[in-house]
Design an enzyme around this catalytic site. Structure first.
Site, PDB file in Angstrom:
ATOM      1  N   ARG A 227      52.149  41.744  92.252  1.00  0.00           N
ATOM      2  CA  ARG A 227      52.180  41.224  93.610  1.00  0.00           C
ATOM      3  C   ARG A 227      51.026  41.850  94.385  1.00  0.00           C
ATOM      4  O   ARG A 227      50.761  43.051  94.254  1.00  0.00           O
ATOM      5  CB  ARG A 227      53.511  41.559  94.317  1.00  0.00           C
ATOM      6  CG  ARG A 227      54.695  40.706  93.891  1.00  0.00           C
ATOM      7  CD  ARG A 227      54.564  39.248  94.343  1.00  0.00           C
ATOM      8  NE  ARG A 227      55.676  38.408  93.927  1.00  0.00           N
ATOM      9  CZ  ARG A 227      55.732  37.694  92.813  1.00  0.00           C
ATOM     10  NH1 ARG A 227      54.729  37.707  91.959  1.00  0.00           N
ATOM     11  NH2 ARG A 227      56.784  36.950  92.546  1.00  0.00           N
ATOM     12  N   ASP A 251      45.122  38.828  89.879  1.00  0.00           N
ATOM     13  CA  ASP A 251      45.757  37.507  89.834  1.00  0.00           C
ATOM     14  C   ASP A 251      46.540  37.270  91.111  1.00  0.00           C
ATOM     15  O   ASP A 251      47.033  36.170  91.348  1.00  0.00           O
ATOM     16  CB  ASP A 251      46.680  37.400  88.611  1.00  0.00           C
ATOM     17  CG  ASP A 251      47.241  35.994  88.446  1.00  0.00           C
ATOM     18  OD1 ASP A 251      46.428  35.042  88.447  1.00  0.00           O
ATOM     19  OD2 ASP A 251      48.470  35.838  88.343  1.00  0.00           O
ATOM     20  N   GLU A 256      47.453  36.264  99.949  1.00  0.00           N
ATOM     21  CA  GLU A 256      47.220  35.043  99.171  1.00  0.00           C
ATOM     22  C   GLU A 256      47.943  33.819  99.705  1.00  0.00           C
ATOM     23  O   GLU A 256      47.537  32.693  99.438  1.00  0.00           O
ATOM     24  CB  GLU A 256      47.640  35.265  97.709  1.00  0.00           C
ATOM     25  CG  GLU A 256      49.157  35.335  97.501  1.00  0.00           C
ATOM     26  CD  GLU A 256      49.537  35.507  96.035  1.00  0.00           C
ATOM     27  OE1 GLU A 256      48.977  36.392  95.382  1.00  0.00           O
ATOM     28  OE2 GLU A 256      50.416  34.758  95.570  1.00  0.00           O
ATOM     29  N   HIS A 288      46.891  33.478  91.149  1.00  0.00           N
ATOM     30  CA  HIS A 288      48.317  33.582  90.778  1.00  0.00           C
ATOM     31  C   HIS A 288      48.652  32.591  89.665  1.00  0.00           C
ATOM     32  O   HIS A 288      49.588  31.798  89.779  1.00  0.00           O
ATOM     33  CB  HIS A 288      49.204  33.358  92.008  1.00  0.00           C
ATOM     34  CG  HIS A 288      50.516  34.075  91.915  1.00  0.00           C
ATOM     35  ND1 HIS A 288      51.065  34.773  92.963  1.00  0.00           N
ATOM     36  CD2 HIS A 288      51.392  34.205  90.886  1.00  0.00           C
ATOM     37  CE1 HIS A 288      52.226  35.289  92.582  1.00  0.00           C
ATOM     38  NE2 HIS A 288      52.442  34.949  91.322  1.00  0.00           N
TER      39      HIS A 288
HETATM   40  P1  NAD Z   1      61.197  43.554  85.467  1.00  0.00           P
HETATM   41  O1  NAD Z   1      62.254  43.566  86.508  1.00  0.00           O
HETATM   42  O2  NAD Z   1      61.579  43.241  84.049  1.00  0.00           O
HETATM   43  O3  NAD Z   1      60.427  44.948  85.460  1.00  0.00           O
HETATM   44  C1  NAD Z   1      60.027  45.602  86.632  1.00  0.00           C
HETATM   45  C2  NAD Z   1      59.934  47.077  86.321  1.00  0.00           C
HETATM   46  O4  NAD Z   1      59.458  47.751  87.494  1.00  0.00           O
HETATM   47  C3  NAD Z   1      61.286  47.719  85.944  1.00  0.00           C
HETATM   48  O5  NAD Z   1      61.164  48.479  84.776  1.00  0.00           O
HETATM   49  C4  NAD Z   1      61.603  48.597  87.150  1.00  0.00           C
HETATM   50  O6  NAD Z   1      62.335  49.755  86.805  1.00  0.00           O
HETATM   51  C5  NAD Z   1      60.206  48.942  87.634  1.00  0.00           C
HETATM   52  N1  NAD Z   1      60.204  49.433  89.009  1.00  0.00           N
HETATM   53  C6  NAD Z   1      61.070  49.147  90.002  1.00  0.00           C
HETATM   54  N2  NAD Z   1      60.746  49.855  91.113  1.00  0.00           N
HETATM   55  C7  NAD Z   1      59.671  50.595  90.780  1.00  0.00           C
HETATM   56  C8  NAD Z   1      58.890  51.535  91.486  1.00  0.00           C
HETATM   57  N3  NAD Z   1      59.165  51.875  92.754  1.00  0.00           N
HETATM   58  N4  NAD Z   1      57.859  52.140  90.841  1.00  0.00           N
HETATM   59  C9  NAD Z   1      57.586  51.825  89.542  1.00  0.00           C
HETATM   60  N5  NAD Z   1      58.289  50.951  88.817  1.00  0.00           N
HETATM   61  C10 NAD Z   1      59.315  50.337  89.443  1.00  0.00           C
HETATM   62  O7  NAD Z   1      60.099  42.521  85.998  1.00  0.00           O
HETATM   63  P2  NAD Z   1      59.031  41.721  85.150  1.00  0.00           P
HETATM   64  O8  NAD Z   1      59.616  40.429  84.680  1.00  0.00           O
HETATM   65  O9  NAD Z   1      58.403  42.632  84.153  1.00  0.00           O
HETATM   66  O10 NAD Z   1      57.979  41.357  86.294  1.00  0.00           O
HETATM   67  C11 NAD Z   1      57.206  42.352  86.931  1.00  0.00           C
HETATM   68  C12 NAD Z   1      56.530  41.760  88.154  1.00  0.00           C
HETATM   69  O11 NAD Z   1      55.589  40.777  87.728  1.00  0.00           O
HETATM   70  C13 NAD Z   1      57.489  40.982  89.080  1.00  0.00           C
HETATM   71  O12 NAD Z   1      58.061  41.840  90.026  1.00  0.00           O
HETATM   72  C14 NAD Z   1      56.579  39.973  89.736  1.00  0.00           C
HETATM   73  O13 NAD Z   1      56.151  40.496  90.973  1.00  0.00           O
HETATM   74  C15 NAD Z   1      55.376  39.888  88.803  1.00  0.00           C
HETATM   75  N6  NAD Z   1      55.177  38.536  88.235  1.00  0.00           N
HETATM   76  C16 NAD Z   1      53.963  37.940  88.413  1.00  0.00           C
HETATM   77  C17 NAD Z   1      53.719  36.681  87.877  1.00  0.00           C
HETATM   78  C18 NAD Z   1      52.382  36.005  88.003  1.00  0.00           C
HETATM   79  O14 NAD Z   1      52.276  34.804  87.750  1.00  0.00           O
HETATM   80  N7  NAD Z   1      51.325  36.710  88.384  1.00  0.00           N
HETATM   81  C19 NAD Z   1      54.740  36.039  87.183  1.00  0.00           C
HETATM   82  C20 NAD Z   1      55.967  36.685  87.015  1.00  0.00           C
HETATM   83  C21 NAD Z   1      56.172  37.936  87.541  1.00  0.00           C
END
Ligand code: NAD
Length: 340
Positions: A227, A251, A256, A288
């Protein structure tokens, strides 16, 4: 059931049109305070990352008769889930293809460090000079992964395949995962490459800021497919200008929502920080698109429709987001009952 589908683009309409039920009404516009009335008479709305469902929009949705928000994405920082409680149910798609995002992350990294973006343009112009295209090996480099959930772990596996040393930071480290967790400051100091895969929360906002930039290893490559607001874009820009940050692959971008997913070619972009970042030879921006694979789009549509149909049938749904979950011992959702 009738559902207002906001921010509809041709590539996300197609996978949803395959379903006979529920009925979607597609709107190109995004959900916000000005457009919320389009949901009048609908049972629910289907929204994406840059639609806005703040308290005012939620109240207006409720007045329009809407009883659920079906997010067709994983992140939900654009929805005031707490304000929705007791009024509007909120579902999301927790996973659709973590591979899509992790693979795009590596694609950005490789493009940047092997100067593929430069070479592509050069050879299109029959310029076959190699001057200025020297890259570096990933093998043996240290990558710091912030957030080791679904996407972070797949990215870690990919990096290990390249022979990289992986260190990671997660607020909730996964025990027994074999991941080498370190403190965030240490990760900032040691990493040749830093990749963000944690959610945006008040705690993770501006993890890259003027103070943390000072900790970074000289020449570090920053990759953000999570994000935008995890990074203070002005601090990133300053870090690049000072030559501390060697490259950035983005990305996502904090501001954005008014820019990404739209065609501004032929327009003057108002955002000076983004314009300056894009002008730099060592910055790559994609809008994105990390999620944008056929597999992911089909999975998103299937899970979103499943969420809606399950809710229609049972009044509850496995992927409901409820701000109370985790805060109360006797969570109704854990018994597969309605949250409210
Ligand atoms: P997920 O929930 O499986 O994993 C997120 C991880 O972040 C978890 O292990 C959690 O413990 C950790 N976390 C939570 N708070 C934290 C903190 N304060 N400091 C460090 N780590 C922390 O999520 P995911 O499916 O792996 O997705 C991760 C991120 O990717 C999503 O939050 C989303 O913002 C982003 N995303 C982007 C796109 C894109 O198209 N660019 C698509 C999907 C997801």
């Amino acid at each position: 059931m009738k559902i207002a589908f906001f921010d509809a683009k041709p590539y996300d309409i197609a996978p949803f049109e395959k379903f006979d039920e529920p009925k979607f009404v597609f709107y190109e516009t995004r959900l916000n305070e000005k457009t919320v009335s389009l949901s009048q008479g609908c049972d629910g709305v289907c929204i994406f990352v840059n639609d806005i469902a703040n308290a005012a929009v939620i109240d207006a949705l409720y007045s329009c008769g809407v009883r659920f928000i079906a997010l067709r994405c994983a992140g939900y920082n654009n929805v005031d889930v707490e304000h929705a409680y007791g009024k509007i149910h909120v579902f999301h798609v927790p996973a659709y293809s973590p591979y899509a995002v992790a693979e795009h992350t590596m694609a950005l990294l490789l493009t940047s460090i092997r100067r593929i973006h430069k070479a592509y343009i050069r050879t299109k112009d029959f310029n076959f000079s190699l001057n200025g295209l020297t890259g570096f090996d990933l093998h043996g480099k240290t990558v710091g992964v912030v957030g080791t959930g679904k996407i972070g772990r797949i990215f870690i596996d990919i990096c290990r395949g390249f022979g990289m040393e992986v260190i990671a930071y997660d607020k909730y480290p996964a025990e027994g995962s074999g991941i080498n967790y370190v403190a965030l400051d240490e990760l900032f100091r040691r990493s040749d490459i830093i990749s963000f895969h944690c959610p945006l929360t008040p705690e993770t906002r501006h993890l890259i800021n003027p103070d943390s930039v000072k900790l970074l290893k000289k020449g570090v490559v920053i990759v953000n497919t999570s994000r935008g607001a995890l990074i203070d874009a002005d601090a990133l820009l300053d870090g690049i200008k000072e030559r501390r940050i060697g490259a950035a692959c983005l990305d996502v971008y904090e501001e954005e929502s008014d820019i990404f997913f739209r065609d501004f070619s032929g327009h003057i972009v108002e955002d000076d920080t983004l314009a300056r970042l894009i002008s730099m030879p060592n910055v790559i921006v994609t809008s994105h698109q990390a999620f944008l694979t056929e597999e992911a789009l089909n999975n998103i549509a299937e899970t979103t429709v499943d969420n809606i149909l399950a809710f229609a049938q049972n009044g509850s749904c496995e992927n409901e987001l409820c701000y109370r979950c985790g805060n109360i011992e006797d969570c109704k959702k854990k018994r597969k009952e309605k949250c409210f």
